[in-house]
Design a protein around this motif. Structure first.
Motif, PDB file in Angstrom:
ATOM      1  N   SER A 264     -82.222  64.292  54.176  1.00 33.29           N
ATOM      2  CA  SER A 264     -81.832  63.337  55.218  1.00 33.29           C
ATOM      3  C   SER A 264     -81.005  62.188  54.670  1.00 33.29           C
ATOM      4  O   SER A 264     -81.308  61.636  53.613  1.00 33.29           O
ATOM      5  N   PRO A 265     -79.952  61.812  55.418  1.00 31.91           N
ATOM      6  CA  PRO A 265     -79.105  60.702  54.992  1.00 31.91           C
ATOM      7  C   PRO A 265     -79.633  59.351  55.492  1.00 31.91           C
ATOM      8  O   PRO A 265     -80.165  59.259  56.592  1.00 31.91           O
ATOM      9  N   ALA A 266     -79.479  58.334  54.660  1.00 28.48           N
ATOM     10  CA  ALA A 266     -79.690  56.946  55.106  1.00 28.48           C
ATOM     11  C   ALA A 266     -78.329  56.284  54.959  1.00 28.48           C
ATOM     12  O   ALA A 266     -77.778  56.219  53.850  1.00 28.48           O
ATOM     13  N   GLY A 290     -91.817  61.013  46.843  1.00 29.92           N
ATOM     14  CA  GLY A 290     -90.566  61.691  47.201  1.00 29.92           C
ATOM     15  C   GLY A 290     -90.816  63.087  47.755  1.00 29.92           C
ATOM     16  O   GLY A 290     -89.876  63.806  48.105  1.00 29.92           O
ATOM     17  N   GLU A 291     -92.087  63.459  47.853  1.00 25.80           N
ATOM     18  CA  GLU A 291     -92.435  64.792  48.377  1.00 25.80           C
ATOM     19  C   GLU A 291     -92.635  64.645  49.884  1.00 25.80           C
ATOM     20  O   GLU A 291     -93.737  64.755  50.401  1.00 25.80           O
ATOM     21  N   ARG A 292     -91.539  64.394  50.547  1.00 29.29           N
ATOM     22  CA  ARG A 292     -91.604  64.036  51.958  1.00 29.29           C
ATOM     23  C   ARG A 292     -90.455  64.741  52.662  1.00 29.29           C
ATOM     24  O   ARG A 292     -89.302  64.578  52.254  1.00 29.29           O
ATOM     25  N   CYS A 293     -90.757  65.478  53.728  1.00 28.71           N
ATOM     26  CA  CYS A 293     -89.688  66.247  54.380  1.00 28.71           C
ATOM     27  C   CYS A 293     -88.627  65.335  54.976  1.00 28.71           C
ATOM     28  O   CYS A 293     -87.462  65.690  55.028  1.00 28.71           O
ATOM     29  N   THR A 294     -89.041  64.117  55.427  1.00 28.22           N
ATOM     30  CA  THR A 294     -88.084  63.215  56.058  1.00 28.22           C
ATOM     31  C   THR A 294     -87.538  62.168  55.078  1.00 28.22           C
ATOM     32  O   THR A 294     -86.966  61.159  55.502  1.00 28.22           O
ATOM     33  N   ALA A 295     -87.713  62.396  53.789  1.00 30.26           N
ATOM     34  CA  ALA A 295     -87.221  61.438  52.786  1.00 30.26           C
ATOM     35  C   ALA A 295     -85.722  61.189  52.976  1.00 30.26           C
ATOM     36  O   ALA A 295     -84.951  62.130  53.190  1.00 30.26           O
ATOM     37  N   GLY A 296     -85.323  59.931  52.863  1.00 24.44           N
ATOM     38  CA  GLY A 296     -83.884  59.613  52.904  1.00 24.44           C
ATOM     39  C   GLY A 296     -83.334  59.823  51.508  1.00 24.44           C
ATOM     40  O   GLY A 296     -83.107  58.866  50.758  1.00 24.44           O
ATOM     41  N   SER A 297     -83.100  61.078  51.157  1.00 25.05           N
ATOM     42  CA  SER A 297     -82.780  61.415  49.764  1.00 25.05           C
ATOM     43  C   SER A 297     -81.283  61.330  49.459  1.00 25.05           C
ATOM     44  O   SER A 297     -80.872  61.491  48.314  1.00 25.05           O
ATOM     45  N   ASN A 413     -73.381  64.693  57.917  1.00 20.90           N
ATOM     46  CA  ASN A 413     -73.582  66.034  58.489  1.00 20.90           C
ATOM     47  C   ASN A 413     -73.275  67.171  57.518  1.00 20.90           C
ATOM     48  O   ASN A 413     -73.432  68.344  57.861  1.00 20.90           O
ATOM     49  N   ASN A 414     -72.875  66.801  56.306  1.00 21.10           N
ATOM     50  CA  ASN A 414     -72.403  67.812  55.365  1.00 21.10           C
ATOM     51  C   ASN A 414     -73.521  68.442  54.521  1.00 21.10           C
ATOM     52  O   ASN A 414     -73.447  68.486  53.306  1.00 21.10           O
ATOM     53  N   THR A 415     -74.600  68.906  55.172  1.00 20.07           N
ATOM     54  CA  THR A 415     -75.585  69.753  54.477  1.00 20.07           C
ATOM     55  C   THR A 415     -76.075  70.776  55.487  1.00 20.07           C
ATOM     56  O   THR A 415     -75.836  70.642  56.687  1.00 20.07           O
ATOM     57  N   LYS A 416     -76.805  71.766  54.970  1.00 21.78           N
ATOM     58  CA  LYS A 416     -77.326  72.788  55.894  1.00 21.78           C
ATOM     59  C   LYS A 416     -78.522  72.247  56.688  1.00 21.78           C
ATOM     60  O   LYS A 416     -78.941  72.838  57.666  1.00 21.78           O
ATOM     61  N   TYR A 417     -79.084  71.103  56.238  1.00 20.79           N
ATOM     62  CA  TYR A 417     -80.285  70.564  56.884  1.00 20.79           C
ATOM     63  C   TYR A 417     -79.941  69.608  58.022  1.00 20.79           C
ATOM     64  O   TYR A 417     -78.813  69.131  58.115  1.00 20.79           O
ATOM     65  N   GLY A 418     -80.935  69.302  58.837  1.00 20.12           N
ATOM     66  CA  GLY A 418     -80.748  68.331  59.920  1.00 20.12           C
ATOM     67  C   GLY A 418     -82.093  67.857  60.442  1.00 20.12           C
ATOM     68  O   GLY A 418     -82.425  68.068  61.605  1.00 20.12           O
ATOM     69  N   LEU A 419     -82.872  67.233  59.558  1.00 17.18           N
ATOM     70  CA  LEU A 419     -84.202  66.803  59.995  1.00 17.18           C
ATOM     71  C   LEU A 419     -84.165  65.347  60.492  1.00 17.18           C
ATOM     72  O   LEU A 419     -84.274  65.093  61.675  1.00 17.18           O
ATOM     73  N   ALA A 420     -84.007  64.393  59.567  1.00 15.31           N
ATOM     74  CA  ALA A 420     -84.019  62.983  59.961  1.00 15.31           C
ATOM     75  C   ALA A 420     -82.727  62.314  59.505  1.00 15.31           C
ATOM     76  O   ALA A 420     -81.977  62.862  58.689  1.00 15.31           O
ATOM     77  N   ALA A 421     -82.476  61.111  60.050  1.00 11.96           N
ATOM     78  CA  ALA A 421     -81.373  60.275  59.569  1.00 11.96           C
ATOM     79  C   ALA A 421     -81.764  58.829  59.835  1.00 11.96           C
ATOM     80  O   ALA A 421     -82.541  58.543  60.759  1.00 11.96           O
ATOM     81  N   TYR A 422     -81.255  57.944  59.005  1.00 14.09           N
ATOM     82  CA  TYR A 422     -81.554  56.514  59.117  1.00 14.09           C
ATOM     83  C   TYR A 422     -80.217  55.774  59.109  1.00 14.09           C
ATOM     84  O   TYR A 422     -79.382  56.031  58.229  1.00 14.09           O
ATOM     85  N   VAL A 423     -80.004  54.906  60.087  1.00 13.58           N
ATOM     86  CA  VAL A 423     -78.720  54.199  60.172  1.00 13.58           C
ATOM     87  C   VAL A 423     -78.980  52.700  60.131  1.00 13.58           C
ATOM     88  O   VAL A 423     -79.821  52.190  60.878  1.00 13.58           O
ATOM     89  N   TRP A 424     -78.261  52.028  59.270  1.00 13.64           N
ATOM     90  CA  TRP A 424     -78.410  50.574  59.126  1.00 13.64           C
ATOM     91  C   TRP A 424     -77.099  49.898  59.494  1.00 13.64           C
ATOM     92  O   TRP A 424     -76.098  50.027  58.786  1.00 13.64           O
ATOM     93  N   THR A 425     -77.092  49.202  60.630  1.00 18.72           N
ATOM     94  CA  THR A 425     -75.919  48.445  61.086  1.00 18.72           C
ATOM     95  C   THR A 425     -76.379  47.437  62.121  1.00 18.72           C
ATOM     96  O   THR A 425     -77.377  47.670  62.809  1.00 18.72           O
ATOM     97  N   ASN A 426     -75.648  46.338  62.252  1.00 17.16           N
ATOM     98  CA  ASN A 426     -75.993  45.393  63.309  1.00 17.16           C
ATOM     99  C   ASN A 426     -75.068  45.531  64.509  1.00 17.16           C
ATOM    100  O   ASN A 426     -75.122  44.721  65.438  1.00 17.16           O
TER     101      ASN A 426
END
Ligand code: NDP
Length: 506
Positions: A264-266, A290-297, A413-426
């Motif tokens: 997942s991307p942050a 870090g053994e977390r499926c939704t980790a922002g890795s 979006n450039n991976t085969k996965y699509g579980l979580a994402a975290y976006v930081w913006t105001n």
């Protein structure tokens, strides 16, 4: 370093629990269970073979067909589920100790997961009581309503990362809705699963509703998935295992829920609250070892703040307290198993030629034994790097710069996965537009991974199939039969009647 903590009264052997009885495998097969600090065997567990799975499915089937559970009123089932939650809450210290000992999770985080397990039961206890279905009327002519029913024996197959909590996430909705279950927990971490029988007995769950079979995924798990008396399979684990299970379940058209891996991307924009983003992105990849499926890795950072952010991220990573899982001060404990440690270490070696190593990079200092990995930070990682594309499932982060929103989205979006994402913006518009364009099952805006249990949980692409969470779990574990009745004379074309043909009635 303080000494290795071993809980009191640790069992030396774990048995299956079938039809309300603790039993060994019929053939007497066992496997060894290690603790991740000493990597020594502390117990054996029964290794289920096909005949053991047959017995467990038969017990669950019998409880479904002949037992009281599926026919009980939601309120009656709900009371049992609330008792289960009470018992878990009252034992959360003990539970967390065992979980931390078996999995290597830091004790503080294991305790949080124990509380979450109790909450899963409380939540679904409430939900089944509040559950209602639609009735649709065509005035004067027809009434339709939904008859919701439990389906039968559910196979629950779970991973090792936060085992007890993951198990509760499946057990609670499966039994709340009146099904009976056979659970096959992960072989690395069977200890906390062995606590369920006692909890369920104390809460008054009828015999045969819950059945537990330990054993290898390729043997017990595979046979359970293919068993003709098992119509539902809920699986959490690796994407490749999910694909195997999908193929195995397909010929019998089973209901399938797959919660799989992630990368997942942050995404941190320059206009974000950088301090909050830093806290959350560090926690997001290093919590739960870090053994977390939704980790922002994968952390993607806008160029204007990149150098500063990366330097501060690396500083934080270096200061993370790696330690004994049992020590309350520990932030990153020991990875679950030496095989997994080797896998994570091999990715770290790959990373050394794919990114700029800024923190960690191997075994944690001061820990010559055990599965301790130093929190590892790679910066300037290109999108085609393996450490950018592949799930490592350990305390390793890949950080990549971007300039524009379009570039950030393409990277996200450039991976085969699509579980979580975290976006930081105001920027509100950017936050929502960006969230909608991300290929992921879940998005957190300006937030770390905080889950409301009513929301859908699951992934897209290689991260899974189906959604659980809230009433979606109820939908998954039940079938919705539609029943319709005519309120007037049935208007049926009269086939085979000569007179109707002549009048053109048909
Ligand atoms: P695995 O897929 O290896 O194992 C998960 C479970 O499936 C285990 O109980 C395993 O048994 C069993 N299993 C293995 N092969 C089969 C088979 N052919 N048929 C039936 N069952 C089988 O995953 P891990 O335990 O290694 O867990 C880590 C993975 O889980 C990571 O990829 C992670 O991303 C993912 N995960 C996903 C989550 C999500 O919600 N999306 C949450 C947590 C983790 P055994 O232990 O005996 O091998």
């Amino acid at each position: 370093m303080t000494t290795h903590f071993v809980p009191d009264n640790l069992p030396s052997h774990l048995q299956h629990y079938i039809g309300g009885k603790f039993v060994d495998s019929l053939a007497g097969e066992t496997f060894e269970v290690l603790d991740p600090v000493s990597n020594q065997t502390y117990a054996t567990a029964a290794a289920g073979q096909t005949e053991d799975v047959d017995l467990a499915v038969a017990a669950a089937r019998d409880a479904f067909v002949n037992g009281p559970w599926p026919k009980m009123k939601p309120r009656e089932r709900s009371r049992v589920l609330h008792k289960i939650a009470d018992i878990i809450e009252s034992r959360d210290d003990e539970l967390a100790l065992l979980e931390s000992f078996d999995s290597g999770l830091p004790i503080k985080q294991a305790k949080g997961q124990a509380r979450r397990a109790a909450e899963n039961f409380r939540f679904f206890a409430d939900l089944v009581v509040a559950q209602h279905d639609t009735a649709l009327k065509v005035p004067g002519s027809q009434l339709n309503y939904v008859n919701r029913k439990p389906i039968g024996v559910a196979a629950l197959i779970t991973p090792w990362n936060v085992p007890f909590m993951q198990e509760s996430w499946k057990l609670a909705p499966a039994i709340a809705t009146g099904n009976t279950v056979v659970m096959k927990p992960a072989s690395y971490t069977p200890l906390s699963a062995a606590l369920w029988p006692e909890i369920f007995e104390e809460a008054g769950l009828p015999e045969g509703v819950f059945n537990l079979v330990f054993g290898s995924g390729g043997v017990a798990g595979d046979y359970l998935v293919k068993h003709p008396d098992v119509p539902i399979v809920s699986f959490t684990g690796d994407s490749s295992t999910g694909a195997t299970i999908s193929t195995a379940a397909a010929p019998q058209f089973k209901s399938l829920s797959l919660e799989l891996g992630g990368k997942s991307p942050a995404i941190v924009f320059a206009d974000a609250d950088v301090e909050a983003a830093l806290d959350a992105t560090v926690f997001g990849v290093f919590s739960l070892n870090g053994e977390r499926c939704t980790a922002g890795s994968r952390v993607l950072v806008q160029r204007e703040i990149y150098d500063d952010f990366v330097a501060r991220f690396a500083e934080r990573a270096k200061n993370i307290v790696v330690g004994l899982p049992s020590d309350p001060a520990t932030e990153v404990g020991s990875l679950v198993h030496p095989n997994h440690f080797d896998k994570v270490m091999s990715y770290i070696e790959i990373g050394k030629s794919e990114g700029r190593l800024l923190a960690g990079g191997g075994r944690a200092e001061g820990f010559p034994t055990g599965n301790y990995v130093a929190p590892t930070v790679f910066a300037d990682v290109a999108p085609d790097a393996r450490i950018f594309q592949e799930e490592i499932f350990g305390p390793v982060v890949a950080i990549t710069p971007f300039d524009t929103d379009e570039e950030a989205l393409a990277l996200a979006n450039n991976t085969k996965y699509g579980l979580a994402a975290y976006v930081w913006t105001n920027d509100l518009k950017r936050a929502h537009n960006f969230a909608h364009a991300i290929e992921s099952g879940m998005v957190w805006l300006n937030s770390n991974n905080v889950r409301d249990l009513r929301t859908p949980f699951g992934g897209v692409k290689a991260s899974g199939l189906g959604r659980e969470g809230g009433y979606r779990s109820i939908d998954f574990y039940t079938t919705q039969q539609s029943v319709q009745i005519t309120l007037n004379d049935a208007h049926t074309p009269k086939f085979g009647v000569q007179s109707s043909r002549e009048t053109g009635d048909a």
